[in-house]
Design an enzyme around this catalytic site. Sequence first.
Site, PDB file in Angstrom:
ATOM      1  N   ASP A   1      -8.879   0.283   6.438  1.00 38.65           N
ATOM      2  CA  ASP A   1      -7.933   0.113   7.538  1.00 38.65           C
ATOM      3  C   ASP A   1      -8.555   0.617   8.848  1.00 38.65           C
ATOM      4  OD1 ASP A   1      -5.762  -0.105   9.188  1.00 38.65           O
ATOM      5  OD2 ASP A   1      -4.467   1.254   8.095  1.00 38.65           O
TER       6      ASP A   1
ATOM      7  N   GLU B   1      -1.733   6.083  -8.745  1.00 35.73           N
ATOM      8  CA  GLU B   1      -2.695   7.043  -8.169  1.00 35.73           C
ATOM      9  C   GLU B   1      -2.620   8.355  -8.930  1.00 35.73           C
ATOM     10  OE1 GLU B   1      -3.079   7.456  -3.914  1.00 35.73           O
ATOM     11  OE2 GLU B   1      -3.346   9.624  -4.072  1.00 35.73           O
TER      12      GLU B   1
ATOM     13  N   ASP C   1       0.861  -1.194   0.000  1.00 37.87           N
ATOM     14  CA  ASP C   1       0.000   0.000   0.000  1.00 37.87           C
ATOM     15  C   ASP C   1       0.900   1.247   0.000  1.00 37.87           C
ATOM     16  OD1 ASP C   1      -2.429   1.338   0.128  1.00 37.87           O
ATOM     17  OD2 ASP C   1      -2.547   1.276   2.324  1.00 37.87           O
ATOM     18  N   HIS C   2       0.644   2.169  -0.896  1.00 37.26           N
ATOM     19  CA  HIS C   2       1.351   3.456  -0.950  1.00 37.26           C
ATOM     20  C   HIS C   2       2.879   3.365  -0.976  1.00 37.26           C
ATOM     21  CE1 HIS C   2      -2.196   5.963  -0.703  1.00 37.26           C
ATOM     22  NE2 HIS C   2      -2.651   5.146   0.231  1.00 37.26           N
TER      23      HIS C   2
ATOM     24  N   HIS D   1      -9.612   4.470  -2.150  1.00 33.76           N
ATOM     25  CA  HIS D   1      -8.897   4.537  -0.867  1.00 33.76           C
ATOM     26  C   HIS D   1      -9.789   5.227   0.160  1.00 33.76           C
ATOM     27  CE1 HIS D   1      -4.568   3.499  -1.712  1.00 33.76           C
ATOM     28  NE2 HIS D   1      -5.143   3.354  -2.898  1.00 33.76           N
TER      29      HIS D   1
ATOM     30  N   SER E   1     -11.750   4.186   2.472  1.00 36.31           N
ATOM     31  CA  SER E   1     -13.138   3.718   2.375  1.00 36.31           C
ATOM     32  C   SER E   1     -13.728   3.209   3.686  1.00 36.31           C
ATOM     33  CB  SER E   1     -13.245   2.627   1.308  1.00 36.31           C
ATOM     34  OG  SER E   1     -12.935   3.168   0.053  1.00 36.31           O
TER      35      SER E   1
HETATM   36  P1  13P Z   1      -9.254   4.203   5.779  1.00 38.12           P
HETATM   37  O1  13P Z   1      -8.395   5.039   6.681  1.00 38.12           O
HETATM   38  O2  13P Z   1     -10.515   4.894   5.396  1.00 38.12           O
HETATM   39  O3  13P Z   1      -9.506   2.856   6.339  1.00 38.12           O
HETATM   40  O4  13P Z   1      -8.448   4.013   4.415  1.00 38.12           O
HETATM   41  C1  13P Z   1      -7.431   3.048   4.309  1.00 38.12           C
HETATM   42  C2  13P Z   1      -6.708   3.164   3.022  1.00 38.12           C
HETATM   43  O5  13P Z   1      -7.156   3.780   2.071  1.00 38.12           O
HETATM   44  C3  13P Z   1      -5.404   2.471   2.916  1.00 38.12           C
HETATM   45  O6  13P Z   1      -4.711   2.823   1.755  1.00 38.12           O
END
Ligand code: 13P
Length: 349
Positions: free
Chosen positions: A268, A142, A83-84, A223, A225
């Site tokens: 997350d 992104e 992620d990222h 993201h 979400s």
């Molecule tokens: P949240 O903080 O809304 O759960 O988003 C998590 C996310 O987008 C991880 O990349």
Amino acid sequence: MPLVSTRQLLDEAAKGGYGVGAFNVNDMEQIQAIMEAAKETNSPVIIQASRGARAFAQDNYLYHLMLAAAELYPQIPLAMHLDHGNSFETCESAIKLGFTSVMMDGSLKPDGKTPATFEENVAVTKKVVDYAHERGISVEGEIGVLGGIEDGHGAGGSGLDHVTDPDQAVEFAELTGVDSLAIAIGTSHGAYKFTKKPDGSVLKMDLLIAIHKRLPNTHLVMHGSSSVPKDLQDIINQYGGKLKETWGVPVEEIQLGIKNGVRKVNVDTDNRLAITGAIRKVLWETPEKFDPRDYMKPARAAMQKVVALRMTQFGQAGHASDYTAISIADMAKGYKNGTLVTKPLVAAK
Ligand code: 13P
């Protein structure tokens, strides 16, 4: 089942018209919670780790926990996603470790805070795509910049500060050949997304629909979400926490996104809230307890409940046995011989 490519999961999700939750992890209990939820709902799943998670858990622990998950749940298609990623080197090290997909977030400079130019984003993302596809690994890019900060990564501010321009999204997808595309439509990372109950006009769903119309074959990623449910906030505050009133993304908005090309949904915060609430409750009610299993078991169960619910709401439930895994080596062949199309089909404006 061996670890599966995220690209395969998303291709299958597009065929079936559903979304796949991508849940962040830092430790064994979170991986266990997700896998039990996947088993309970018969769901394919993406487990993702940020740079912060890799630093916290250490790469080798994380990777071997993921292998254990794949070994223990052979019936569940499972992808391991970065992620990222903030640079080519971060993505390269994840691929060398065994991640089956990476996100190159070139919307920000390598400091993970300052918005990058379009040209910088294209250049670094294309470099990662070339490296990854040769090895059968899929790439998420992104375009536009998400709001908030997660694990120290993010431009901060509101999710509406740098929303995605549909023309740029098309150009970006064409120039980079990414497998999936994270777009900024007003969501932000973390618990504090909205200061009032979203009324349906808060997120730029019209933008999402416009991008999907122009890029009908590009898997879109949402993201930020988490829905930040009030009941999870209440448990934390009931047992000594001090969360300020806040609102997340309504599940109906995510479902509307899924109807319009969103295939990967990142969650997350909701799991963090569930875990923290469960731990606080045990420690508050039984302060004499000190065996970590006394609070980690309910914490894991609370996260499993949230993940299973999201899997059902995103539509991935019931789809774990729809297909068999394509090996990563065969994915590499597919990218090379053109059977895995990465040049997006672009529709007229
Ligand atoms: P949240 O903080 O809304 O759960 O988003 C998590 C996310 O987008 C991880 O990349």
